[in-house]
Write an enzyme that holds these catalytic residues in place. Sequence first.
Site, PDB file in Angstrom:
ATOM      1  N   TYR A  50       0.888  -0.997  -0.244  1.00  0.00           N
ATOM      2  CA  TYR A  50       0.059  -0.330  -0.038  1.00  0.00           C
ATOM      3  C   TYR A  50       1.121   1.604   0.310  1.00  0.00           C
ATOM      4  O   TYR A  50       0.141   2.480  -0.438  1.00  0.00           O
ATOM      5  CB  TYR A  50      -0.545  -0.050   1.295  1.00  0.00           C
ATOM      6  CG  TYR A  50      -1.920  -0.992   0.993  1.00  0.00           C
ATOM      7  CD1 TYR A  50      -2.025  -1.742   0.648  1.00  0.00           C
ATOM      8  CD2 TYR A  50      -2.276  -1.247   2.575  1.00  0.00           C
ATOM      9  CE1 TYR A  50      -3.076  -3.045   0.464  1.00  0.00           C
ATOM     10  CE2 TYR A  50      -3.607  -2.181   2.313  1.00  0.00           C
ATOM     11  CZ  TYR A  50      -3.461  -3.196   0.773  1.00  0.00           C
ATOM     12  OH  TYR A  50      -5.092  -3.674   1.821  1.00  0.00           O
ATOM     13  N   HIS A 108       0.624 -11.742   1.709  1.00  0.00           N
ATOM     14  CA  HIS A 108      -0.499 -10.815   1.406  1.00  0.00           C
ATOM     15  C   HIS A 108      -1.221 -11.524   0.105  1.00  0.00           C
ATOM     16  O   HIS A 108      -2.830 -11.720  -0.731  1.00  0.00           O
ATOM     17  CB  HIS A 108      -0.182  -9.512   0.321  1.00  0.00           C
ATOM     18  CG  HIS A 108      -0.789  -8.524   0.434  1.00  0.00           C
ATOM     19  ND1 HIS A 108      -0.980  -6.899   0.340  1.00  0.00           N
ATOM     20  CD2 HIS A 108      -2.560  -8.797  -0.020  1.00  0.00           C
ATOM     21  CE1 HIS A 108      -1.473  -6.512   0.297  1.00  0.00           C
ATOM     22  NE2 HIS A 108      -2.047  -7.545  -0.160  1.00  0.00           N
TER      23      HIS A 108
END
Length: 281
Positions: A50, A108
């Site tokens: 992010y 992830h």
Amino acid sequence: MQANYVLSNDVKIPSIAFGTWELSEGEVAYQSVLKALEYGYRHIDTAQIYGNEKSVGQAIKDSKIDRQAIFLTTKVWNDKGTYEATKASIDESMTKLQVDYLDLLLIHWPNPQAFQANDAWIERNAQVWRAMEGYYQAGKIRSIGVSNFLEHHIEALKKTATVKPMVNQIKLSPGLTQAKLVDYCKREGIVLEAYSPLGRGDAFHNETLKEMAARYDVTVAQLCLQWSWQHGFLPLPRSKTPANILSNIERPEFTIEAADMERLDQLEDLATAPDPDHAKE
């Protein structure tokens, strides 16, 4: 709705998290997280990819809220494929976040493109998980889990793991129940976190959701979040608009009737699940 779920290692995890995907590093992420904490969120979800861990960490620090009162999650990105690289990335994340421990760390994605040949993803995940287990055993991470993992990814991981995943963060929303995977995770004692619980904004344009929300006298977002909770999911709504950040955590007291839950489960054209074996995100 209960304020917390309990993970398989007895760690309490707040039953709603503030998501920070697409909240850009700098004032946007900083102010959004600061506002979320002001409004009562105590679970903040970020990730290395992010690119906003510094802003998230600074907002947590500047909130003056006791660190132990905040449940903080981040994720190991796809380019980390070895034990040593994972350790370095965990240290980097904690430095950016300005913390000396994490509450939850996730892998992830299970099958990054760079590790697809000859099932190299299996060894990659084993290496990443082994590093995560080390930090967990040392008390530097309170819980560990995965994101976007399907049943065969988790089964492969279990063959070498000494600690089972406690969380699987997957895409879940009305119209996207991923029932087979959800049932498997529940049998395994894995808490399901629901990212994109509002269908990445598509929920606000769905006529069924708008009609049903009006009937229950709630917002479309509140209806979708209640759907998540009634399924036992942990939703991660995200917004940079203060009014929406507040509305999403207000939790009006209502229960969606069984017939309406079934309608929401079967909504069409609202959301699709990614293919973790070929995802390039």
